[in-house]
Design a protein around this motif. Structure first.
Motif, PDB file in Angstrom:
ATOM      1  N   GLU A  62     103.630  24.244  56.369  1.00 50.95           N
ATOM      2  CA  GLU A  62     104.528  23.091  56.423  1.00 50.95           C
ATOM      3  C   GLU A  62     103.756  21.835  56.807  1.00 50.95           C
ATOM      4  N   VAL A  63     102.836  21.953  57.757  1.00 52.08           N
ATOM      5  CA  VAL A  63     102.022  20.809  58.162  1.00 52.08           C
ATOM      6  C   VAL A  63     101.157  20.342  56.990  1.00 52.08           C
ATOM      7  N   ALA A  64     100.595  21.296  56.253  1.00 50.53           N
ATOM      8  CA  ALA A  64      99.763  20.948  55.093  1.00 50.53           C
ATOM      9  C   ALA A  64     100.590  20.268  54.008  1.00 50.53           C
ATOM     10  N   ASP A  73     101.586  16.407  66.503  1.00 49.16           N
ATOM     11  CA  ASP A  73     103.028  16.209  66.637  1.00 49.16           C
ATOM     12  C   ASP A  73     103.767  16.425  65.314  1.00 49.16           C
ATOM     13  N   ALA A  74     103.081  16.969  64.322  1.00 46.99           N
ATOM     14  CA  ALA A  74     103.728  17.231  63.029  1.00 46.99           C
ATOM     15  C   ALA A  74     104.904  18.183  63.221  1.00 46.99           C
ATOM     16  N   PRO A  75     106.033  17.934  62.543  1.00 45.31           N
ATOM     17  CA  PRO A  75     107.230  18.767  62.726  1.00 45.31           C
ATOM     18  C   PRO A  75     106.979  20.261  62.514  1.00 45.31           C
ATOM     19  N   GLY A  76     106.025  20.594  61.653  1.00 45.86           N
ATOM     20  CA  GLY A  76     105.783  22.011  61.376  1.00 45.86           C
ATOM     21  C   GLY A  76     105.389  22.812  62.594  1.00 45.86           C
ATOM     22  N   PHE A  77     104.798  22.166  63.594  1.00 41.70           N
ATOM     23  CA  PHE A  77     104.354  22.884  64.790  1.00 41.70           C
ATOM     24  C   PHE A  77     105.491  23.151  65.775  1.00 41.70           C
ATOM     25  N   ARG A  78     106.592  22.447  65.645  1.00 42.15           N
ATOM     26  CA  ARG A  78     107.662  22.567  66.632  1.00 42.15           C
ATOM     27  C   ARG A  78     108.219  23.987  66.721  1.00 42.15           C
ATOM     28  N   ALA A  79     108.325  24.629  65.584  1.00 37.51           N
ATOM     29  CA  ALA A  79     108.941  25.958  65.558  1.00 37.51           C
ATOM     30  C   ALA A  79     108.114  27.009  66.283  1.00 37.51           C
ATOM     31  N   VAL A  80     106.803  26.789  66.401  1.00 39.50           N
ATOM     32  CA  VAL A  80     105.943  27.820  66.993  1.00 39.50           C
ATOM     33  C   VAL A  80     105.340  27.392  68.333  1.00 39.50           C
ATOM     34  N   LYS A  81     105.685  26.207  68.830  1.00 42.82           N
ATOM     35  CA  LYS A  81     105.074  25.748  70.081  1.00 42.82           C
ATOM     36  C   LYS A  81     105.414  26.670  71.246  1.00 42.82           C
ATOM     37  N   ASP A  82     106.667  27.092  71.341  1.00 41.92           N
ATOM     38  CA  ASP A  82     107.041  27.989  72.437  1.00 41.92           C
ATOM     39  C   ASP A  82     106.292  29.313  72.334  1.00 41.92           C
ATOM     40  N   GLN A  83     106.211  29.829  71.118  1.00 41.42           N
ATOM     41  CA  GLN A  83     105.508  31.090  70.901  1.00 41.42           C
ATOM     42  C   GLN A  83     104.030  30.948  71.257  1.00 41.42           C
ATOM     43  N   LEU A  84     103.397  29.876  70.800  1.00 47.12           N
ATOM     44  CA  LEU A  84     101.991  29.651  71.103  1.00 47.12           C
ATOM     45  C   LEU A  84     101.778  29.482  72.603  1.00 47.12           C
ATOM     46  N   GLY A  85     102.707  28.813  73.255  1.00 42.61           N
ATOM     47  CA  GLY A  85     102.607  28.637  74.703  1.00 42.61           C
ATOM     48  C   GLY A  85     102.688  29.958  75.438  1.00 42.61           C
ATOM     49  N   ARG A  86     103.609  30.847  75.018  1.00 46.25           N
ATOM     50  CA  ARG A  86     103.718  32.161  75.666  1.00 46.25           C
ATOM     51  C   ARG A  86     102.460  32.985  75.446  1.00 46.25           C
ATOM     52  N   MET A  87     101.902  32.896  74.229  1.00 45.10           N
ATOM     53  CA  MET A  87     100.674  33.638  73.934  1.00 45.10           C
ATOM     54  C   MET A  87      99.518  33.150  74.802  1.00 45.10           C
ATOM     55  N   ALA A  88      99.373  31.833  74.884  1.00 45.16           N
ATOM     56  CA  ALA A  88      98.282  31.276  75.691  1.00 45.16           C
ATOM     57  C   ALA A  88      98.483  31.601  77.168  1.00 45.16           C
ATOM     58  N   ALA A  89      99.735  31.552  77.624  1.00 42.35           N
ATOM     59  CA  ALA A  89     100.006  31.883  79.027  1.00 42.35           C
ATOM     60  C   ALA A  89      99.679  33.340  79.314  1.00 42.35           C
ATOM     61  N   SER A  90      99.971  34.215  78.357  1.00 38.13           N
ATOM     62  CA  SER A  90      99.650  35.637  78.529  1.00 38.13           C
ATOM     63  C   SER A  90      98.146  35.845  78.632  1.00 38.13           C
ATOM     64  N   ARG A  91      97.391  35.141  77.815  1.00 41.93           N
ATOM     65  CA  ARG A  91      95.932  35.259  77.870  1.00 41.93           C
ATOM     66  C   ARG A  91      95.398  34.671  79.178  1.00 41.93           C
ATOM     67  N   ALA A  92      96.039  33.590  79.654  1.00 43.75           N
ATOM     68  CA  ALA A  92      95.615  32.989  80.920  1.00 43.75           C
ATOM     69  C   ALA A  92      95.857  33.953  82.077  1.00 43.75           C
TER      70      ALA A  92
END
Length: 298
Positions: A62-64, A73-92
């Protein structure tokens, strides 16, 4: 945050990259599912990891399509920001630092790049342009993950600070109808708000008629601290409870007088025991000292 170098990517290259991500969605997701960023987070089943990968591929496509390869801040990232945040938090939580997490996100480029290069018969200039566009897009994804991780970290710190304030400000039930808040440490605006909220909730829950604010552990009292105390006393009175301030040491008493702070409307006692005795007396409860055992024996 440092501004990344801008890359001029031709519109036809961007469209081709978006089409590639849509066509190879399943294959990219299958390869990414085995990457540590996904496999160590989605441990229940591999299918769960694959679905998470597909959501990220869809976001990149979608970003492409929007031609915003370098826009975090492209709209395409909004749908996965929460998911990416949880993944990064898990790795942290697993002990990985920001640099390691960023490296894992950057590692997603190679599997996708291998599939992209397979679509071209020769490594010509157009193929190189598509590979560059993919690298730019993955780089932007890495920035999105880092930004989301930092935001989540700030929210976690804020929640932990609030929890520490609440833990450091307990409300104790001393007697039926009598609650107390032993204050220890500096009393700033944030903590004063927690004290007031906790005390008012306890007054309602315990149906308390008397509330004791013990400041024995407060190192200094200035005009700001006194103002906070008076606001808390006033709020407690509105809830139908009388406030007693105890633990005013001689040095603090001198400071209050020197500052010209008027605490005349507030009941004060030297210590917590004196404040409790006053509250009990006001309720008609008489506490007698224990008889001396030696005297009884004689």
């Amino acid at each position: 945050m440092q501004v990344a170098e801008q890359h001029d990517v031709a519109p036809e290259v961007v469209r081709e990259l978006a089409g590639f991500l849509e066509r190879r969605r399943e294959q990219i997701a299958q390869r990414w599912a085995d990457a540590p960023l996904f496999s160590t987070v989605f441990t229940v089943s591999r299918d769960e990891a694959v679905e998470a990968c597909k959501a990220v591929v869809d976001a990149l496509a979608e970003v492409a399509r929007a031609g915003r390869l370098e826009d975090i801040d492209a709209p395409g990232f909004r749908a996965v920001k929460d998911q990416l945040g949880r993944m990064a938090a898990s790795r942290a939580r697993a002990g990985f630092g920001p640099a390691q997490i960023a490296a894992e996100v950057a590692g997603l480029r190679e599997p996708a790049a291998a599939l992209l290069s397979a679509e071209f018969e020769s490594a010509d200039e157009h193929a190189h342009a598509c590979a560059l566009a993919l690298a730019v897009l993955i780089g932007t994804l890495r920035l999105v993950v880092m930004e989301t991780t930092l935001s989540a970290g700030e929210e976690l710190i804020a929640r932990q600070r609030q929890q520490l304030l609440e833990v450091a400000t307990p409300v104790i039930r001393l007697w039926e109808g009598v609650v107390a808040v032993p204050l220890i440490g500096t009393l700033d605006s944030a903590r004063s708000q927690v004290v007031m909220e906790s005390l008012l909730e306890a007054i309602v829950e315990q149906r308390a008629r008397y509330a004791i604010l013990d400041i024995t552990g407060v190192p200094t009292v200035d005009s700001l601290v006194a103002q906070h105390l008076m606001k808390t006393v006033a709020a407690a009175r509105l809830m139908g409870a009388e406030c007693i301030v105890s633990g005013i040491r001689p040095a603090i008493a001198q400071t209050i007088v020197h500052l010209g702070i008027d605490l005349g409307s507030i009941i004060t006692r030297a210590g917590l025991a004196d404040a409790l005795a006053h509250a009990l007396t006001q309720q008609g409860i008489v506490v007698s000292p224990r008889p001396d055992a030696g005297a009884n024996a004689r």
